[in-house]
Design a protein around this motif. Structure first.
Motif, PDB file in Angstrom:
ATOM      1  N   HIS A 158       6.491  10.489  -0.326  1.00  0.00           N
ATOM      2  CA  HIS A 158       5.432   9.567   0.074  1.00  0.00           C
ATOM      3  C   HIS A 158       6.022   8.325   0.741  1.00  0.00           C
ATOM      4  CE1 HIS A 158       2.890  12.264  -2.120  1.00  0.00           C
ATOM      5  NE2 HIS A 158       3.486  11.997  -3.269  1.00  0.00           N
ATOM      6  N   LEU A 159       5.161   7.339   0.988  1.00  0.00           N
ATOM      7  CA  LEU A 159       5.538   6.170   1.777  1.00  0.00           C
ATOM      8  C   LEU A 159       4.888   4.929   1.191  1.00  0.00           C
ATOM      9  CD1 LEU A 159       6.522   4.837   4.611  1.00  0.00           C
ATOM     10  CD2 LEU A 159       4.222   5.404   5.399  1.00  0.00           C
ATOM     11  N   TYR A 160       5.585   3.788   1.270  1.00  0.00           N
ATOM     12  CA  TYR A 160       4.946   2.507   0.955  1.00  0.00           C
ATOM     13  C   TYR A 160       5.170   1.545   2.123  1.00  0.00           C
ATOM     14  CZ  TYR A 160       9.636   0.707  -0.321  1.00  0.00           C
ATOM     15  OH  TYR A 160      10.949   0.322  -0.305  1.00  0.00           O
ATOM     16  N   HIS A 161       4.223   0.651   2.309  1.00  0.00           N
ATOM     17  CA  HIS A 161       4.308  -0.323   3.401  1.00  0.00           C
ATOM     18  C   HIS A 161       3.251  -1.399   3.176  1.00  0.00           C
ATOM     19  CE1 HIS A 161       0.563   0.864   5.519  1.00  0.00           C
ATOM     20  NE2 HIS A 161       0.861   2.084   5.101  1.00  0.00           N
ATOM     21  N   PRO A 162       3.320  -2.536   3.876  1.00  0.00           N
ATOM     22  CA  PRO A 162       2.266  -3.547   3.772  1.00  0.00           C
ATOM     23  C   PRO A 162       1.011  -3.089   4.493  1.00  0.00           C
ATOM     24  CG  PRO A 162       3.939  -4.245   5.331  1.00  0.00           C
ATOM     25  CD  PRO A 162       4.420  -2.958   4.747  1.00  0.00           C
ATOM     26  N   HIS A 163      -0.141  -3.534   3.997  1.00  0.00           N
ATOM     27  CA  HIS A 163      -1.403  -3.172   4.647  1.00  0.00           C
ATOM     28  C   HIS A 163      -2.381  -4.347   4.583  1.00  0.00           C
ATOM     29  CE1 HIS A 163      -4.738  -0.899   6.166  1.00  0.00           C
ATOM     30  NE2 HIS A 163      -4.068   0.244   6.131  1.00  0.00           N
ATOM     31  N   PHE A 164      -1.871  -5.539   4.923  1.00  0.00           N
ATOM     32  CA  PHE A 164      -2.759  -6.692   5.015  1.00  0.00           C
ATOM     33  C   PHE A 164      -3.435  -6.654   6.376  1.00  0.00           C
ATOM     34  CE2 PHE A 164      -3.783 -11.208   5.708  1.00  0.00           C
ATOM     35  CZ  PHE A 164      -4.512 -11.448   4.546  1.00  0.00           C
ATOM     36  N   HIS A 192       0.861  -1.185   0.000  1.00  0.00           N
ATOM     37  CA  HIS A 192       0.000   0.000   0.000  1.00  0.00           C
ATOM     38  C   HIS A 192       0.896   1.234   0.000  1.00  0.00           C
ATOM     39  CE1 HIS A 192      -3.202   2.749   0.915  1.00  0.00           C
ATOM     40  NE2 HIS A 192      -2.750   3.013   2.127  1.00  0.00           N
ATOM     41  N   THR A 193       0.410   2.317  -0.593  1.00  0.00           N
ATOM     42  CA  THR A 193       1.173   3.563  -0.617  1.00  0.00           C
ATOM     43  C   THR A 193       0.399   4.668   0.088  1.00  0.00           C
ATOM     44  OG1 THR A 193       0.236   4.303  -2.745  1.00  0.00           O
ATOM     45  CG2 THR A 193       2.231   2.937  -2.815  1.00  0.00           C
ATOM     46  N   HIS A 194       1.136   5.630   0.622  1.00  0.00           N
ATOM     47  CA  HIS A 194       0.552   6.850   1.181  1.00  0.00           C
ATOM     48  C   HIS A 194       0.922   8.006   0.259  1.00  0.00           C
ATOM     49  CE1 HIS A 194      -0.221   5.836   5.688  1.00  0.00           C
ATOM     50  NE2 HIS A 194      -0.370   4.758   4.932  1.00  0.00           N
ATOM     51  N   GLY A 195      -0.071   8.669  -0.307  1.00  0.00           N
ATOM     52  CA  GLY A 195       0.194   9.889  -1.056  1.00  0.00           C
ATOM     53  C   GLY A 195      -0.076   9.821  -2.538  1.00  0.00           C
ATOM     54  N   LEU A 196      -0.158   8.625  -3.121  1.00  0.00           N
ATOM     55  CA  LEU A 196      -0.421   8.535  -4.556  1.00  0.00           C
ATOM     56  C   LEU A 196      -1.919   8.643  -4.820  1.00  0.00           C
ATOM     57  CD1 LEU A 196       1.983   5.718  -5.823  1.00  0.00           C
ATOM     58  CD2 LEU A 196       2.340   8.196  -5.774  1.00  0.00           C
ATOM     59  N   HIS A 197      -2.287   9.495  -5.752  1.00  0.00           N
ATOM     60  CA  HIS A 197      -3.690   9.665  -6.135  1.00  0.00           C
ATOM     61  C   HIS A 197      -3.962   8.771  -7.347  1.00  0.00           C
ATOM     62  CE1 HIS A 197      -4.415  13.152  -3.442  1.00  0.00           C
ATOM     63  NE2 HIS A 197      -3.112  13.322  -3.614  1.00  0.00           N
ATOM     64  N   ILE A 198      -4.217   7.500  -7.033  1.00  0.00           N
ATOM     65  CA  ILE A 198      -4.424   6.502  -8.082  1.00  0.00           C
ATOM     66  C   ILE A 198      -5.583   5.596  -7.684  1.00  0.00           C
ATOM     67  CG2 ILE A 198      -2.037   6.505  -8.906  1.00  0.00           C
ATOM     68  CD1 ILE A 198      -1.524   4.087  -7.166  1.00  0.00           C
ATOM     69  N   SER A 199      -6.092   4.868  -8.656  1.00  0.00           N
ATOM     70  CA  SER A 199      -7.209   3.960  -8.418  1.00  0.00           C
ATOM     71  C   SER A 199      -6.707   2.644  -7.816  1.00  0.00           C
ATOM     72  CB  SER A 199      -7.939   3.666  -9.728  1.00  0.00           C
ATOM     73  OG  SER A 199      -8.861   2.599  -9.557  1.00  0.00           O
ATOM     74  N   PRO A 200      -7.497   2.017  -6.920  1.00  0.00           N
ATOM     75  CA  PRO A 200      -7.132   0.704  -6.376  1.00  0.00           C
ATOM     76  C   PRO A 200      -7.578  -0.452  -7.264  1.00  0.00           C
ATOM     77  CG  PRO A 200      -9.110   1.475  -5.292  1.00  0.00           C
ATOM     78  CD  PRO A 200      -8.698   2.571  -6.249  1.00  0.00           C
TER      79      PRO A 200
END
Length: 391
Positions: A150-156, A110-118
């Protein structure tokens, strides 16, 4: 207790290392979730935790209009899955129902800050990468996407805090198009500072809860967050009696929270006097936020200036703005113009210390989140070399 005191003294007296430059990558990117060592300076030795090959993971750089392709590999071993969770009382939070912590070796991205579709193979927290498997992720960055840190990390779900708070995170930078910034900002030398606020007591507790489903009476052998200096020390999955926010933890157990900067404990950064730098701060933490600042005391010979440019990947309407503290919550970012100056007679340069004050904000207690200030610690040493005019 004497052994812990000796470890703490050795950590504080150890020679400081120059700030590590995090490796930078561009699309296509491969991120591999695996077990890595996290040193615990106040205990001695280390524990194994989860991360993308190192703490932090590589810094990913993209430009507006790029398509970011990521191969996410899960090299973690088998363990309890999502079926180990007890979903009967999820509204109580994990303090009241620790059985909501499970599937610690299952992941996603998962990312924090990107304005994109899931949608499709993009950024969706509902994707599931099991141990031993991989996933292809495609993130189309719009051409008009704002530049930022921005940031990326796992979000399970049910393992997010244990993984992201344990070391699995990294910076993601959308670069500024040439000519889009005032030249004095565009020309600043950049330093990416990923702050990993490690809370060993908290993650040890997650690890114990994630491997013991109390309601079903099942227990798995705990493999991660074990310390070779204290091989028999395991968190009590049933009682959870230790209070990780008390002075008992810091004074007697040596597992008080502390910040790693680019994976290092109290590194030093060497700067040129009166030269402006662009610091990109990224914070990953569990339940805690920090305030970065410079204390006025006899150890600080350098006078350092903070000018805020952007927060959470969004430039201020009027920037730069001078501030005295940088406030960061978990997952947030700050872009700061930073410079230090020495005294008129400091011909050999000067030093300073950047400190952090950790503030505990517990989650999962009936929706309430009171803030309790914790302690202030050293985070990074700043060595300022004299300007050309003095030398």
């Amino acid at each position: 207790r004497e052994q812990l005191a000796a470890a703490r003294a050795a950590a504080d007296a150890a020679p400081t290392q120059e700030l590590r430059v995090i490796p930078e990558v561009r699309s296509p990117v491969t991120l591999t979730m695996t077990a890595v060592k996290l040193p615990l300076p106040y205990i001695g030795g280390y524990v194994y935790t989860r991360a993308y090959g190192d703490i932090p993971g590589p810094t990913i750089r993209v430009k507006p209009g790029d398509t970011l392709k990521i191969t996410l590999k899960n090299d973690l071993g088998p363990g309890p899955g999502i079926d180990a969770c007890d979903m009967d009382h999820t509204n109580l939070g994990f303090f009241m129902n620790p059985d909501v912590i499970c599937a610690l070796n299952h992941t996603n991205l998962h990312t924090h800050g990107l304005h994109i579709s899931p949608e499709g193979n993009a950024d969706s927290v509902f994707r599931h990468v099991q141990p031993g498997s991989s996933d292809e992720i495609v993130l189309p960055i719009p051409e008009n996407h704002m530049a930022g840190t921005h940031l990326y990390h796992p979000h399970f779900h049910h393992s997010t805090a244990a993984q992201a708070g344990g070391g699995a995170h990294g910076a993601l930078i959308v670069e500024d198009p040439p000519g889009s910034l005032p030249k004095f900002i565009e020309d600043m030398e950049e330093k990416t500072l990923v702050l990993s606020l490690a809370n060993p007591a908290k993650v040890m507790r997650f690890e114990a809860w994630g491997h013991a489903t109390l309601k079903k009476g099942k227990f798995w052998k705990q493999q991660l967050w074990r310390n070779p200096v204290y091989p028999d020390w395991q968190w009590d999955a049933v009682s959870g009696t230790l209070n990780e926010h008390s002075s008992l933890t810091g004074d007697h157990l040596g597992i008080d929270p502390h910040v790693y900067v680019n994976g290092q404990y109290i590194p030093k950064v060497t700067l040129k006097e009166n030269k402006w730098y662009r610091f990109r701060f990224v914070l990953a933490a569990i339940e805690m936020r920090v305030e970065l600042h410079q204390n006025d005391h006899s150890e600080d010979q350098a006078a350092c200036e903070y000018q805020l440019l952007a927060k959470d990947g969004i430039y201020l309407h009027e920037a730069p703005q001078r501030v005295h503290r940088i406030s960061l919550v978990s997952g947030s970012r700050a872009d700061v113009a930073f410079r230090c100056s020495c005294g008129f007679l400091d011909f050999n340069g000067c030093t300073a210390t950047m400190n952090f004050t950790a503030l505990w904000q517990p989650m999962g207690v009936g929706g309430l989140a009171p803030t309790v200030e914790s302690s202030t610690y050293k985070m990074m040493r700043i060595v300022t070399e004299p300007s050309a005019a003095k030398s």
